[in-house]
Design a protein around this motif. Structure first.
Motif, PDB file in Angstrom:
ATOM      1  N   ALA A 271       7.926  30.395 -14.147  1.00 23.28           N
ATOM      2  CA  ALA A 271       8.965  29.741 -13.349  1.00 23.28           C
ATOM      3  C   ALA A 271      10.170  29.300 -14.175  1.00 23.28           C
ATOM      4  O   ALA A 271      11.317  29.482 -13.770  1.00 23.28           O
ATOM      5  CB  ALA A 271       8.362  28.542 -12.616  1.00 23.28           C
ATOM      6  N   LEU A 272       9.927  28.720 -15.358  1.00 20.27           N
ATOM      7  CA  LEU A 272      11.025  28.267 -16.205  1.00 20.27           C
ATOM      8  C   LEU A 272      11.891  29.437 -16.652  1.00 20.27           C
ATOM      9  O   LEU A 272      13.125  29.328 -16.714  1.00 20.27           O
ATOM     10  CB  LEU A 272      10.475  27.524 -17.419  1.00 20.27           C
ATOM     11  N   ASP A 273      11.267  30.572 -16.940  1.00 20.85           N
ATOM     12  CA  ASP A 273      12.004  31.752 -17.376  1.00 20.85           C
ATOM     13  C   ASP A 273      12.845  32.324 -16.234  1.00 20.85           C
ATOM     14  O   ASP A 273      13.981  32.766 -16.446  1.00 20.85           O
ATOM     15  CB  ASP A 273      11.047  32.811 -17.918  1.00 20.85           C
ATOM     16  N   GLN A 274      12.284  32.308 -15.038  1.00 20.34           N
ATOM     17  CA  GLN A 274      13.062  32.736 -13.874  1.00 20.34           C
ATOM     18  C   GLN A 274      14.287  31.841 -13.706  1.00 20.34           C
ATOM     19  O   GLN A 274      15.385  32.326 -13.407  1.00 20.34           O
ATOM     20  CB  GLN A 274      12.200  32.665 -12.608  1.00 20.34           C
ATOM     21  N   TRP A 275      14.097  30.545 -13.901  1.00 23.58           N
ATOM     22  CA  TRP A 275      15.209  29.602 -13.724  1.00 23.58           C
ATOM     23  C   TRP A 275      16.324  29.872 -14.729  1.00 23.58           C
ATOM     24  O   TRP A 275      17.507  29.893 -14.355  1.00 23.58           O
ATOM     25  CB  TRP A 275      14.720  28.165 -13.901  1.00 23.58           C
ATOM     26  N   VAL A 276      15.994  30.071 -15.999  1.00 23.87           N
ATOM     27  CA  VAL A 276      17.053  30.229 -17.003  1.00 23.87           C
ATOM     28  C   VAL A 276      17.806  31.546 -16.808  1.00 23.87           C
ATOM     29  O   VAL A 276      19.021  31.618 -17.043  1.00 23.87           O
ATOM     30  CB  VAL A 276      16.487  30.122 -18.435  1.00 23.87           C
ATOM     31  N   VAL A 277      17.125  32.592 -16.341  1.00 20.68           N
ATOM     32  CA  VAL A 277      17.807  33.850 -16.035  1.00 20.68           C
ATOM     33  C   VAL A 277      18.742  33.659 -14.840  1.00 20.68           C
ATOM     34  O   VAL A 277      19.875  34.157 -14.830  1.00 20.68           O
ATOM     35  CB  VAL A 277      16.784  34.979 -15.759  1.00 20.68           C
ATOM     36  N   ASP A 278      18.266  32.934 -13.844  1.00 22.64           N
ATOM     37  CA  ASP A 278      19.110  32.615 -12.686  1.00 22.64           C
ATOM     38  C   ASP A 278      20.315  31.784 -13.108  1.00 22.64           C
ATOM     39  O   ASP A 278      21.434  31.986 -12.619  1.00 22.64           O
ATOM     40  CB  ASP A 278      18.290  31.856 -11.644  1.00 22.64           C
ATOM     41  N   ARG A 279      20.094  30.851 -14.010  1.00 23.06           N
ATOM     42  CA  ARG A 279      21.196  30.015 -14.511  1.00 23.06           C
ATOM     43  C   ARG A 279      22.230  30.884 -15.225  1.00 23.06           C
ATOM     44  O   ARG A 279      23.439  30.694 -15.055  1.00 23.06           O
ATOM     45  CB  ARG A 279      20.635  28.966 -15.476  1.00 23.06           C
ATOM     46  N   ALA A 280      21.770  31.836 -16.028  1.00 24.03           N
ATOM     47  CA  ALA A 280      22.680  32.746 -16.719  1.00 24.03           C
ATOM     48  C   ALA A 280      23.430  33.627 -15.724  1.00 24.03           C
ATOM     49  O   ALA A 280      24.620  33.924 -15.913  1.00 24.03           O
ATOM     50  CB  ALA A 280      21.908  33.615 -17.706  1.00 24.03           C
ATOM     51  N   ARG A 281      22.760  34.031 -14.669  1.00 25.39           N
ATOM     52  CA  ARG A 281      23.405  34.863 -13.646  1.00 25.39           C
ATOM     53  C   ARG A 281      24.554  34.108 -12.978  1.00 25.39           C
ATOM     54  O   ARG A 281      25.656  34.634 -12.825  1.00 25.39           O
ATOM     55  CB  ARG A 281      22.377  35.275 -12.599  1.00 25.39           C
ATOM     56  N   GLY A 282      24.296  32.874 -12.583  1.00 24.01           N
ATOM     57  CA  GLY A 282      25.346  32.077 -11.965  1.00 24.01           C
ATOM     58  C   GLY A 282      26.500  31.826 -12.919  1.00 24.01           C
ATOM     59  O   GLY A 282      27.673  31.862 -12.529  1.00 24.01           O
ATOM     60  N   LEU A 283      26.156  31.595 -14.191  1.00 18.72           N
ATOM     61  CA  LEU A 283      27.184  31.333 -15.200  1.00 18.72           C
ATOM     62  C   LEU A 283      28.033  32.582 -15.439  1.00 18.72           C
ATOM     63  O   LEU A 283      29.247  32.490 -15.616  1.00 18.72           O
ATOM     64  CB  LEU A 283      26.524  30.886 -16.502  1.00 18.72           C
ATOM     65  N   GLN A 284      27.399  33.745 -15.431  1.00 16.05           N
ATOM     66  CA  GLN A 284      28.148  34.981 -15.655  1.00 16.05           C
ATOM     67  C   GLN A 284      29.182  35.191 -14.555  1.00 16.05           C
ATOM     68  O   GLN A 284      30.306  35.641 -14.830  1.00 16.05           O
ATOM     69  CB  GLN A 284      27.194  36.178 -15.709  1.00 16.05           C
ATOM     70  N   GLU A 285      28.837  34.863 -13.330  1.00 14.23           N
ATOM     71  CA  GLU A 285      29.795  34.985 -12.234  1.00 14.23           C
ATOM     72  C   GLU A 285      30.988  34.066 -12.463  1.00 14.23           C
ATOM     73  O   GLU A 285      32.143  34.450 -12.228  1.00 14.23           O
ATOM     74  CB  GLU A 285      29.114  34.658 -10.905  1.00 14.23           C
TER      75      GLU A 285
END
Length: 525
Positions: A271-285
């Motif tokens: 779950a934590l790894d999914q969150w940080v990838v999602d965080r990076a995705r939002g940041l990239q946008e």
């Protein structure tokens, strides 16, 4: 002073509606910063007829022949200009001054004067859209995507280019105009050799590297004057090291990871790894949007904040235990490495337009097949959003981050009193209001990994006694106590099951499982 009237060449701003057309064209251009639009409108509205001739011994000649009596141009002026242009291209600019008028005009030369005036240099620069774009196959387009210069050019290059572009093509020569301020010292003074406050770019590159200079530019609000000094550059170097060290951590923990073999599907990640990838995705946008609007300061702040807070202040801290103690090929570790891989791929691209050399260096060490340089790449497409059915939502992860900050403050206070040596020598009890308690309890034993303590218990807020401390987070009190259990020499956690396996008296139960069993199971952190 003696003022005298002399014949000059002018471009009328009103006769053919040039000023009105130019004023109208301003609305179709994107001005960065926005105040550039008002600045050029104000200057253009007061623009008189443009005197484009100068009486100098150097410059681009006005290649015209004027009748000695009527002052009319030669009827074959267009053809003559083309012939002169070919002559200058072959023999250089002096070909006009050396030219005998009879060579081109024949018997008509006796009736015409060869003009010896030169063009205003602002006219020279104002036709670069023709001299540069139209003459290069790789740039054969009109208008240009962007004109970039200092704020003084609203009166100069931006305006002269606009006038010539409208006169020749009927529309502005640029789609966007970006204006930047001037470089000043730390006190706001203009740089001057006599003041001794000049900082040469080459000197900065020799001492700190070109990427530090690039980062300073991106970390500065270029819409105003840009301050620079040795101290400012040193602070920039510190910021650079934060980004570089984050990249080094990512790469060093990808040792033995081959994305072709070990990449974990997003749906199977912890779950934590999914969150940080999602965080990076939002940041990239967000970062992509800032690049589109030339908001480089925002790019710098987003990237630096992600490295400092999301990664350095939370994620990378939490995963160290999983990265170093779980089996090398376990889901817990490969999930973590998958997240690190995705972040490295994305981070490298985020900084490439600014930290070009560093980005290429990172690129060379990311595992997996790739092209020669990151500068050929587009944004990373491997970042996935947090699943709709994720066990912990984005909002809940923010609550956990706030909880961790609150707990850390209490741990630091107790440590400063000498009651504990570090967070892993502590056990914490969290007294929380119902919704927060439910979230914290859902992590079960893995809450301690998020908090980086040897034990973490959750109890109702109503049970909080005097031994608990109030926190800045509403609905949360925390009690910290030194652990009474022995320290596992492998994971450094203080656990009650230390030495439960006679074959490993210095290890806790989960470490025994990780080195001689099937490995511990992680779901959340």
């Amino acid at each position: 002073l003696i003022y005298r009237a002399t014949p000059q060449w002018f471009v009328s701003m009103d006769k053919a509606g040039l000023k009105n057309d130019a004023m109208a064209a301003i609305d179709g251009v994107s001005w960065v910063p926005a105040w550039g639009k008002q600045r050029i409108q104000g200057m253009l509205s007061q623009s008189p007829d443009w005197c484009i001739s100068r009486q100098r011994t150097w410059g681009v000649p006005i290649t015209l022949f004027v009748h000695k009596e009527t002052y009319e141009l030669h009827p074959q002026t267009q053809t003559l200009i083309a012939q002169v242009a070919d002559l200058i291209e072959e023999k250089g600019i002096d070909a006009w001054y050396d030219l005998d008028a009879a060579t081109l005009l024949g018997d008509d030369a006796a009736h015409y004067d060869k003009v010896t005036d030169t063009l205003d240099v602002w006219f020279d620069s104002g036709v670069t859209h023709a001299a540069v774009l139209a003459r290069r196959k790789d740039l054969d387009r009109y208008p240009a995507d962007l004109y970039l210069e200092g704020s003084d050019q609203h009166r100069g290059w931006f305006q002269s280019s606009l006038k010539t572009g409208i006169a020749i093509h009927g529309k502005a020569p640029y789609k966007q105009v970006l204006t930047h301020g001037f470089t000043v010292d730390a006190k706001g003074y203009k740089m001057s050799k006599s003041m001794g406050n000049v900082i040469a770019p080459q000197q900065v590159m020799d001492q700190l590297g070109a990427d530090i200079l690039r980062l300073w530019v991106s970390a500065t609000d270029y819409s105003a004057e840009m301050s620079v000094s040795q101290d400012i550059l040193k602070r920039t170097a510190d910021s650079y090291r934060r980004i570089r060290n984050t990249a080094k951590f990512l790469l060093s923990n990808l040792s033995g990871f081959d994305p072709a073999q070990h990449l974990v599907p997003h749906s199977e990640m912890i779950a934590l790894d999914q969150w940080v990838v999602d965080r990076a995705r939002g940041l990239q946008e967000e970062i992509a949007g800032h690049y589109e609007t030339y908001s480089f300061l925002q790019v710098y702040q987003k990237v630096h904040g992600f490295c400092s807070l999301d990664l350095g202040g939370f994620y990378l801290d939490v995963i160290k235990d999983r990265q170093y103690t779980t089996p090398a090929d376990s889901l817990a570790r490969r999930s973590c490495q998958t997240a690190l891989y995705h972040i490295a791929e994305a981070l490298c691209r985020w900084v490439a337009p600014i930290l070009s050399f560093t980005a290429d260096e990172i690129w060379e060490h990311i595992p997996g097949e790739r092209d020669k340089t990151v500068l050929w790449e587009s944004w990373y497409e491997g970042l996935e959003a947090l699943p709709a059915d994720a066990p912990i939502s984005r909002e809940q992860w923010q609550q956990l981050l706030q909880t961790r900050v609150a707990v850390n403050k209490q741990l630091e206070e107790v440590r400063s009193q000498g009651l504990i040596k570090g967070s892993l020598s502590a056990e914490v009890t969290l007294f929380a209001e119902p919704d927060l308690a439910k979230l914290l309890s859902s992590l079960d034993d893995e809450l301690r990994f998020v908090l980086i303590t040897s034990e973490a218990r959750v109890k109702p807020l109503a049970e909080a006694g005097e031994q608990s401390a109030e926190t800045e987070m509403a609905g949360l009190r925390v009690a910290v106590a030194a652990s009474s259990h022995g320290k596992c020499e492998r994971c450094w956690h203080h656990r009650p099951d230390l030495g439960v396996d006679p074959a490993h008296p210095a290890l806790c139960g989960r470490c025994v499982t990780n080195i001689s069993g099937s490995g511990e199971v992680r779901l959340y952190a």
